[in-house]
Scaffold this active site. Structure first.
Site, PDB file in Angstrom:
ATOM      1  N   ALA A   9      14.541  -8.313   6.777  1.00  0.00           N
ATOM      2  CA  ALA A   9      14.967  -8.337   8.186  1.00  0.00           C
ATOM      3  C   ALA A   9      15.683  -7.038   8.535  1.00  0.00           C
ATOM      4  O   ALA A   9      16.639  -7.019   9.301  1.00  0.00           O
ATOM      5  CB  ALA A   9      15.874  -9.542   8.434  1.00  0.00           C
ATOM      6  N   ARG A  87       7.167   8.766  -0.943  1.00  0.00           N
ATOM      7  CA  ARG A  87       6.909   7.324  -0.914  1.00  0.00           C
ATOM      8  C   ARG A  87       6.848   6.788  -2.341  1.00  0.00           C
ATOM      9  O   ARG A  87       7.235   5.664  -2.610  1.00  0.00           O
ATOM     10  CB  ARG A  87       5.605   7.038  -0.175  1.00  0.00           C
ATOM     11  CG  ARG A  87       5.702   7.305   1.322  1.00  0.00           C
ATOM     12  CD  ARG A  87       4.446   6.851   2.039  1.00  0.00           C
ATOM     13  NE  ARG A  87       4.548   7.072   3.478  1.00  0.00           N
ATOM     14  CZ  ARG A  87       4.113   8.158   4.095  1.00  0.00           C
ATOM     15  NH1 ARG A  87       3.548   9.125   3.413  1.00  0.00           N
ATOM     16  NH2 ARG A  87       4.240   8.288   5.400  1.00  0.00           N
ATOM     17  N   ASN A  94      10.835  -0.895  -5.284  1.00  0.00           N
ATOM     18  CA  ASN A  94      10.136  -1.786  -4.362  1.00  0.00           C
ATOM     19  C   ASN A  94       9.141  -2.728  -5.050  1.00  0.00           C
ATOM     20  O   ASN A  94       8.844  -3.803  -4.527  1.00  0.00           O
ATOM     21  CB  ASN A  94       9.458  -0.977  -3.258  1.00  0.00           C
ATOM     22  CG  ASN A  94      10.470  -0.490  -2.222  1.00  0.00           C
ATOM     23  OD1 ASN A  94      11.635  -0.886  -2.266  1.00  0.00           O
ATOM     24  ND2 ASN A  94      10.044   0.351  -1.308  1.00  0.00           N
ATOM     25  N   ASN A 119       6.532   0.513   1.293  1.00  0.00           N
ATOM     26  CA  ASN A 119       5.969   1.685   0.621  1.00  0.00           C
ATOM     27  C   ASN A 119       6.337   1.740  -0.861  1.00  0.00           C
ATOM     28  O   ASN A 119       7.370   1.184  -1.232  1.00  0.00           O
ATOM     29  CB  ASN A 119       6.482   2.959   1.314  1.00  0.00           C
ATOM     30  CG  ASN A 119       5.651   3.293   2.527  1.00  0.00           C
ATOM     31  OD1 ASN A 119       4.424   3.239   2.473  1.00  0.00           O
ATOM     32  ND2 ASN A 119       6.307   3.639   3.610  1.00  0.00           N
ATOM     33  N   ARG A 150      -0.358   7.607  15.482  1.00  0.00           N
ATOM     34  CA  ARG A 150       0.356   8.899  15.555  1.00  0.00           C
ATOM     35  C   ARG A 150      -0.604   9.984  16.038  1.00  0.00           C
ATOM     36  O   ARG A 150      -0.279  10.764  16.931  1.00  0.00           O
ATOM     37  CB  ARG A 150       0.922   9.257  14.175  1.00  0.00           C
ATOM     38  CG  ARG A 150       2.151   8.437  13.848  1.00  0.00           C
ATOM     39  CD  ARG A 150       2.790   8.846  12.537  1.00  0.00           C
ATOM     40  NE  ARG A 150       4.054   8.114  12.384  1.00  0.00           N
ATOM     41  CZ  ARG A 150       4.508   7.619  11.245  1.00  0.00           C
ATOM     42  NH1 ARG A 150       3.830   7.791  10.119  1.00  0.00           N
ATOM     43  NH2 ARG A 150       5.651   6.979  11.204  1.00  0.00           N
ATOM     44  N   HIS A 174      -2.012   6.117   2.246  1.00  0.00           N
ATOM     45  CA  HIS A 174      -0.917   6.349   3.195  1.00  0.00           C
ATOM     46  C   HIS A 174       0.057   7.344   2.581  1.00  0.00           C
ATOM     47  O   HIS A 174       1.164   7.025   2.204  1.00  0.00           O
ATOM     48  CB  HIS A 174      -0.221   5.021   3.493  1.00  0.00           C
ATOM     49  CG  HIS A 174       0.843   5.120   4.539  1.00  0.00           C
ATOM     50  ND1 HIS A 174       0.642   5.729   5.752  1.00  0.00           N
ATOM     51  CD2 HIS A 174       2.119   4.674   4.557  1.00  0.00           C
ATOM     52  CE1 HIS A 174       1.760   5.655   6.465  1.00  0.00           C
ATOM     53  NE2 HIS A 174       2.674   5.020   5.756  1.00  0.00           N
TER      54      HIS A 174
HETATM   55  N1  APR Z   1      14.351  -9.868  -0.622  1.00  0.00           N
HETATM   56  C1  APR Z   1      14.413  -9.857   0.716  1.00  0.00           C
HETATM   57  N2  APR Z   1      14.811  -8.794   1.428  1.00  0.00           N
HETATM   58  C2  APR Z   1      15.173  -7.703   0.757  1.00  0.00           C
HETATM   59  C3  APR Z   1      15.128  -7.635  -0.661  1.00  0.00           C
HETATM   60  C4  APR Z   1      14.696  -8.790  -1.343  1.00  0.00           C
HETATM   61  N3  APR Z   1      14.638  -8.803  -2.672  1.00  0.00           N
HETATM   62  N4  APR Z   1      15.559  -6.412  -1.028  1.00  0.00           N
HETATM   63  C5  APR Z   1      15.844  -5.725   0.100  1.00  0.00           C
HETATM   64  N5  APR Z   1      15.619  -6.502   1.169  1.00  0.00           N
HETATM   65  C6  APR Z   1      15.812  -6.197   2.566  1.00  0.00           C
HETATM   66  C7  APR Z   1      17.065  -5.364   2.834  1.00  0.00           C
HETATM   67  O1  APR Z   1      18.228  -6.152   2.769  1.00  0.00           O
HETATM   68  C8  APR Z   1      16.766  -4.820   4.211  1.00  0.00           C
HETATM   69  O2  APR Z   1      17.302  -5.649   5.232  1.00  0.00           O
HETATM   70  O3  APR Z   1      14.757  -5.410   3.080  1.00  0.00           O
HETATM   71  C9  APR Z   1      15.233  -4.820   4.291  1.00  0.00           C
HETATM   72  C10 APR Z   1      14.646  -3.450   4.432  1.00  0.00           C
HETATM   73  O4  APR Z   1      15.044  -2.982   5.657  1.00  0.00           O
HETATM   74  P1  APR Z   1      15.498  -1.473   5.924  1.00  0.00           P
HETATM   75  O5  APR Z   1      16.403  -1.040   4.824  1.00  0.00           O
HETATM   76  O6  APR Z   1      15.947  -1.370   7.316  1.00  0.00           O
HETATM   77  O7  APR Z   1      14.130  -0.672   5.703  1.00  0.00           O
HETATM   78  P2  APR Z   1      12.917  -0.523   6.720  1.00  0.00           P
HETATM   79  O8  APR Z   1      13.088   0.712   7.520  1.00  0.00           O
HETATM   80  O9  APR Z   1      12.671  -1.796   7.428  1.00  0.00           O
HETATM   81  O10 APR Z   1      11.712  -0.242   5.706  1.00  0.00           O
HETATM   82  C11 APR Z   1      11.248  -1.242   4.821  1.00  0.00           C
HETATM   83  O11 APR Z   1       8.939  -0.657   5.077  1.00  0.00           O
HETATM   84  O12 APR Z   1       7.906   1.073   6.217  1.00  0.00           O
HETATM   85  C12 APR Z   1       8.363   0.628   4.984  1.00  0.00           C
HETATM   86  O13 APR Z   1       8.980   2.680   3.859  1.00  0.00           O
HETATM   87  C13 APR Z   1       9.460   1.496   4.423  1.00  0.00           C
HETATM   88  O14 APR Z   1       9.367   0.548   2.243  1.00  0.00           O
HETATM   89  C14 APR Z   1      10.093   0.572   3.456  1.00  0.00           C
HETATM   90  C15 APR Z   1       9.990  -0.790   4.135  1.00  0.00           C
END
Ligand code: APR
Length: 310
Positions: A9, A87, A94, A119, A150, A174
């Site tokens: 989220a 990435r 990840n 990613n 884009r 990507h």
């Molecule tokens: N389970 C659930 N949620 C998790 C977990 C997990 N094990 N680990 C991390 N998260 C949540 C984080 O708490 C965070 O709220 O995943 C969310 C990631 O959100 P952001 O840090 O805002 O990152 P965001 O910009 O949304 O990117 C997420 O998408 O586009 C790709 O490169 C980007 O890999 C990245 C991913």
């Protein structure tokens, strides 16, 4: 009502929920490990629904049980890319997050179609498919719609033509070796090469390839509005069984001469997820770009295989 669960989220996950809620396509669940965040964001959006006149239920949770019975699961959980980070640097951290998100949600939604956004995208989609053992039509990666959008945006800026008239196809992995297919891209049917001077077109192609990095340098984190909009388009195409042809990361089983890897190609999205891969005829230069991009993706897949046993 259909149900879509979004794992993660953060910026992308919450923005995906925002775009989806506006489309009134499905009830939405946000799951995150951080306590309060998915609940707070879901409640905030729920309270916006009367203003935009949409009947959508939004729930936030730290528990995968909340995702029960989802038609679509969108995985955005993970670390975003920081400046100077490729990435692929994200791979290790990840892989663990996405593996768990995919296997846990599958327990509660055995029929769901999975859209992966985390990613390194192609490899995280590969991981999700291998860990869940799902057939390939049910795991799709989001990347090509974003990369193509884009390019469409840059063409619109250059020409002043409506984005509705601009069709661009960016395929391949990507990453920086992605393949903007200028020969197949067009403005209202007119090939881009005939509409835009060669030097300008080359600049557009280069800017597209580096589009993710351009945003990271400005924002100090990954893009999220456009990636999230792309996810919403995919979910809509699936739920409405549109048979929409868009570039997505799909598991290759011989198409384009590629096997056992995810790669960005045009696919048809319908109620079964990835209904089929569309094969373009490629000339020699395009094929060479494909091979180069495929080699880069294969490298990350191999790095994953050295970390995880399926
Ligand atoms: N389970 C659930 N949620 C998790 C977990 C997990 N094990 N680990 C991390 N998260 C949540 C984080 O708490 C965070 O709220 O995943 C969310 C990631 O959100 P952001 O840090 O805002 O990152 P965001 O910009 O949304 O990117 C997420 O998408 O586009 C790709 O490169 C980007 O890999 C990245 C991913």
């Amino acid at each position: 009502m259909n149900k879509i669960s979004i794992i993660g989220a953060g910026m992308t996950g919450a923005t995906t929920a925002h775009w989806l809620a506006e489309r009134e396509l499905a009830d939405l669940v946000l799951v995150d490990i951080v306590e309060g965040v998915p609940q707070g964001k879901a409640l905030d959006m729920l309270e916006a629904m009367p203003i935009v006149n949409k009947d959508v239920e939004l729930v936030g949770s730290n528990d995968y049980a909340a995702t029960k019975g989802s038609d679509i699961v969108i995985i955005t959980a993970g670390m975003p890319r920081k400046p100077g980070m490729s990435r692929d640097d994200l791979l290790k951290v990840n892989a663990e997050i996405v593996g768990k998100a995919a296997t846990e949600t599958l327990k509660y939604s055995p029929d769901a179609i999975f859209v992966v956004l985390t990613n390194p995208l192609d490899t995280m989609a590969y991981l999700a498919m291998k860990m869940t053992k799902l057939p390939r039509n049910r795991v799709i990666g989001q990347a090509g719609i974003l990369d193509s959008a884009r390019m469409r945006a840059f063409v619109a800026l250059e020409t002043g033509v409506s984005v509705e008239n601009i069709n661009c196809y960016v395929l391949g992995g990507h990453g920086d070796e992605m393949v903007p297919l200028t020969r197949h891209s067009n403005i209202a049917g007119i090939p881009l090469k005939e509409y835009i001077p060669a030097d300008k077109l080359e600049a557009i192609v280069n800017r597209t390839r580096k589009g993710g990095g351009e945003i990271v340098n400005l924002l100090k984190t990954s893009a999220y509005y456009a990636p999230a909009a792309a996810c919403a388009q995919m979910a809509e195409a699936i739920l409405k069984n549109k048979n929409l042809i868009v570039p997505c990361a799909a598991y290759m089983d011989g198409e384009y001469g590629l096997k056992d890897m995810f790669f960005g190609v045009p696919v048809m999205l319908g109620r079964n997820g990835m209904e089929k891969v569309i094969e373009y005829s490629l000339d020699e230069t395009e094929r060479a770009m494909f091979e180069k991009s495929a080699a880069a993706v294969r490298e990350t897949h191999d790095a994953l295989k050295s970390l995880v046993t399926f």
